[in-house]
Design an enzyme around this catalytic site. Structure first.
Site, mmCIF file in Angstrom:
data_model
loop_
_atom_site.group_PDB
_atom_site.id
_atom_site.type_symbol
_atom_site.label_atom_id
_atom_site.label_comp_id
_atom_site.label_asym_id
_atom_site.label_seq_id
_atom_site.Cartn_x
_atom_site.Cartn_y
_atom_site.Cartn_z
ATOM 1 C CD GLU A 59 -4.049 4.262 10.511
ATOM 2 O OE1 GLU A 59 -3.059 4.225 11.285
ATOM 3 O OE2 GLU A 59 -3.985 4.017 9.288
ATOM 4 C CG ASP A 100 -6.186 3.976 6.919
ATOM 5 O OD1 ASP A 100 -6.310 3.568 8.088
ATOM 6 O OD2 ASP A 100 -5.117 4.426 6.466
ATOM 7 C CG ASP A 140 -0.234 -0.062 2.538
ATOM 8 O OD1 ASP A 140 0.077 1.008 3.099
ATOM 9 O OD2 ASP A 140 0.017 -1.169 3.026
#
Length: 279
Positions: free
Chosen positions: A169, A167, A78
């Site tokens: 987090e 994503d 990634d």
């Protein structure tokens, strides 16, 4: 030879020395009180500079490297603006067969390297997709899903495009859970994935770490039956998964891989990667 004569410091010199000592002590206190950033540098990152795992490494560290597996796994990477123009042919020749590229963050940031990274991965033969770095304290989940889809996160059934990734987090810019309660965070994530699916026809992949998920969603189990899991853990094994998921689809296992830092393993052979792309 004459010995040097000890002279007591004048009043002004004593004041100067005292002032320097006080200033030094104040600086040390300020530094010790300053919140550390997610990258451990002590400086809050610039908005838009976040990338997959930016907080995982800082908060959870490195616990080892994979030591072996009983199932076939497929190597992936990634990337974000941190990697700049990526040497895709080098990665392809090293065995990397799939990639995710950061497209957006919040509702104002677009990865300037997205065209080279997203197109370059495709051109060498990889199966690729895009991800969105969530900033839940800046705007709603649906709004960020729209921004993602409109700026590089859409899906097409060409057999080479993976569904988009949320994503979610550690907050690199401030409070770990973005100032949200567990129920508020779950609602925000639900708004994002529902809007993404409505716009693209695909269920978004959720990227997170188990520790963050427990802390910020209360270990909510409601997404496991609908959204594939991409778990982040820099260790010798995947370890415990967030509630609701019996298995992971992808695993980010290191931030110090060859050619680019973030390397990942797909939980299956290449034909399974193609199946995820085809929906």
């Amino acid at each position: 030879m004459r010995r040097p004569i000890a002279v007591a410091p004048s009043h002004s010199r004593r004041l100067l020395v005292s002032g320097v000592l006080l200033a030094s002590q104040s600086l040390l206190l300020a530094l010790s009180a300053a919140p550390a950033s997610a990258d451990g540098a002590g400086v809050t990152p610039v908005r838009g500079s976040a990338h997959m795992g930016i907080g995982v490494l800082a908060h959870e560290g490195v616990q080892g490297l994979p030591t072996g597996t009983r199932v076939t796994q497929t190597e992936g990477v990634d990337v974000s603006s941190h990697q700049g123009n990526v040497a895709w042919s080098t990665l392809w020749n090293s065995g990397v067969k799939w990639a995710y590229v950061k497209a957006t963050e919040g509702t104002s940031y677009r990865n300037p390297y997205h065209p080279q990274q997203y197109g370059g991965a495709y051109d060498v033969g990889m199966i690729r997709g895009a991800y969105h770095f969530a900033v839940p304290d800046s705007s709603g989940g649906a709004a960020q899903a729209d921004y993602f889809v409109d700026h590089g996160g859409a899906w097409s059934k060409d057999g080479r495009t993976l569904p988009g990734v949320l994503d979610i987090e550690y907050n690199p810019y401030g409070e770990t859970c973005y100032g949200k309660s567990a129920s508020q965070m779950v609602a925000w994530i639900r708004d994002f994935v529902n809007r993404y699916e409505a716009r693209t026809g695909r269920a978004a992949v959720i990227y997170t770490s188990t520790n963050w998920w427990k802390q910020c969603t209360g270990n909510y189990s409601g997404f496991g039956s609908t959204n594939p899991l991409w778990v982040a853990r820099y260790a010798s094994a995947v370890g415990e998964l967030p509630a609701g998921w019996d298995f992971h689809t992808m695993w980010q296992y290191t931030s110090t891989g060859p050619t680019v830092g973030d390397h990942d393993k797909f939980n299956g052979a290449l034909d399974r990667v193609r199946e995820l792309a085809n929906g």
